[in-house]
Enzyme design. Structure first.
Site, short mmCIF file in Angstrom:
data_model
loop_
_atom_site.label_atom_id
_atom_site.label_comp_id
_atom_site.label_asym_id
_atom_site.label_seq_id
_atom_site.Cartn_x
_atom_site.Cartn_y
_atom_site.Cartn_z
N GLY A 15 -1.15 -0.05 -14.56
CA GLY A 15 -2.59 -0.98 -14.30
C GLY A 15 -3.57 -0.76 -15.17
O GLY A 15 -3.50 -0.74 -16.30
N GLU A 79 -2.78 -4.86 -6.10
CA GLU A 79 -2.54 -3.37 -6.09
C GLU A 79 -2.34 -2.96 -4.68
O GLU A 79 -3.11 -3.35 -3.85
CB GLU A 79 -3.91 -2.96 -6.61
CG GLU A 79 -4.45 -3.37 -7.88
CD GLU A 79 -5.88 -2.52 -8.31
OE1 GLU A 79 -6.09 -1.26 -7.91
OE2 GLU A 79 -6.87 -3.27 -8.40
N HIS A 84 1.01 7.35 1.96
CA HIS A 84 2.16 8.21 2.12
C HIS A 84 1.77 9.17 0.71
O HIS A 84 1.32 8.79 -0.18
CB HIS A 84 3.40 7.58 1.95
CG HIS A 84 4.51 8.85 1.93
ND1 HIS A 84 5.04 9.40 2.88
CD2 HIS A 84 5.35 9.13 0.85
CE1 HIS A 84 6.10 10.18 2.43
NE2 HIS A 84 6.12 9.95 1.18
N TYR A 91 6.47 4.18 -11.55
CA TYR A 91 6.43 3.31 -12.54
C TYR A 91 7.74 2.88 -12.67
O TYR A 91 8.83 3.52 -12.81
CB TYR A 91 5.71 3.80 -13.76
CG TYR A 91 4.43 3.95 -13.65
CD1 TYR A 91 3.37 3.27 -13.37
CD2 TYR A 91 3.81 5.42 -13.71
CE1 TYR A 91 2.01 3.22 -13.36
CE2 TYR A 91 2.54 5.60 -13.55
CZ TYR A 91 1.49 4.64 -13.46
OH TYR A 91 0.34 4.62 -13.37
#
Ligand code: ADP
Ligand code: RBF
Ligand code: MG
Length: 155
Positions: A15, A79, A84, A91
């Protein structure tokens, strides 16, 4: 929003690298191909739903869709923060999400602290809403047990 619940999956990409993880709110970003396939009636804003990484357990999630006014992004993003704790980053793995409900529009903030407080409130809201029967049943949806290598987007 007629398109909700909306199911989609895609590979997790790098990101903006702003250190969201260091703030305790990592967000897994979807590639443009997924962002571009969002139905027109899913407006920018903050949503809640369910998420699974690589076809394993389904967890609660919150998602930000849009341009992040606080950062004035020029590129629209999706996003997902999964509620958790993961042992490792994921990735390039396939992320499957069911976007089931809307929380609020995106907005600007006068400090990073206020943005984080707002996100914490979104997370609490998502946790509660997702326990309601109409939302909790979507956790068992076939979408999450279907072949996860198959990329699909739809209602
Ligand atoms: P980036 O700018 O690359 O998106 P972030 O700081 O937002 O970096 O961290 C996102 C990455 O953190 C995800 O791509 C994923 O690999 C990892 N991650 C670990 N735990 C979570 C979680 N609970 N929710 C979302 N991503 C997570
Ligand atoms: N960014 C904004 O600029 N405005 C918002 O209102 C906003 N709300 C968010 C809500 C949630 C649940 C999440 C996960 C992200 C949100 N973001 C928002 C995106 C945020 O700026 C981004 O994830 C940063 O990288 C966090 O540091
Ligand atoms: Mg991110």
């Amino acid at each position: 929003m007629k398109s909700l619940p909306f199911f989609c999956r895609g590979k997790v990409i790098r990101g903006f690298g702003r250190g969201s993880k260091q703030l305790g709110i990592p967000t897994a970003n979807f590639p443009d191909s997924v962002v571009e396939h969002l139905p027109a009636d899913i407006s920018t804003g903050i949503y809640f739903g369910w998420a699974s990484v690589g076809g394993s357990d389904v967890h609660k999630m919150v998602m930000s869709i849009g341009w992040n006014p606080y950062y004035k992004n020029t590129k629209k993003s999706m996003e997902t923060h999964i509620i958790h704790t993961f042992k490792e980053d994921f990735y390039r793995e396939t992320l499957s999400v069911a976007i089931v409900g809307y929380i609020r529009p995106e907005r600007g903030f006068d400090s990073l602290g206020s943005l984080i407080t707002a996100i914490r409130t979104d997370i609490e809201e998502a946790k509660e809403q997702l326990d309601l029967p109409e939302y909790s049943e979507l956790r068992e949806d076939n979408f999450f047990t279907a072949e996860s290598s198959q990329i699909m987007n739809g209602h």
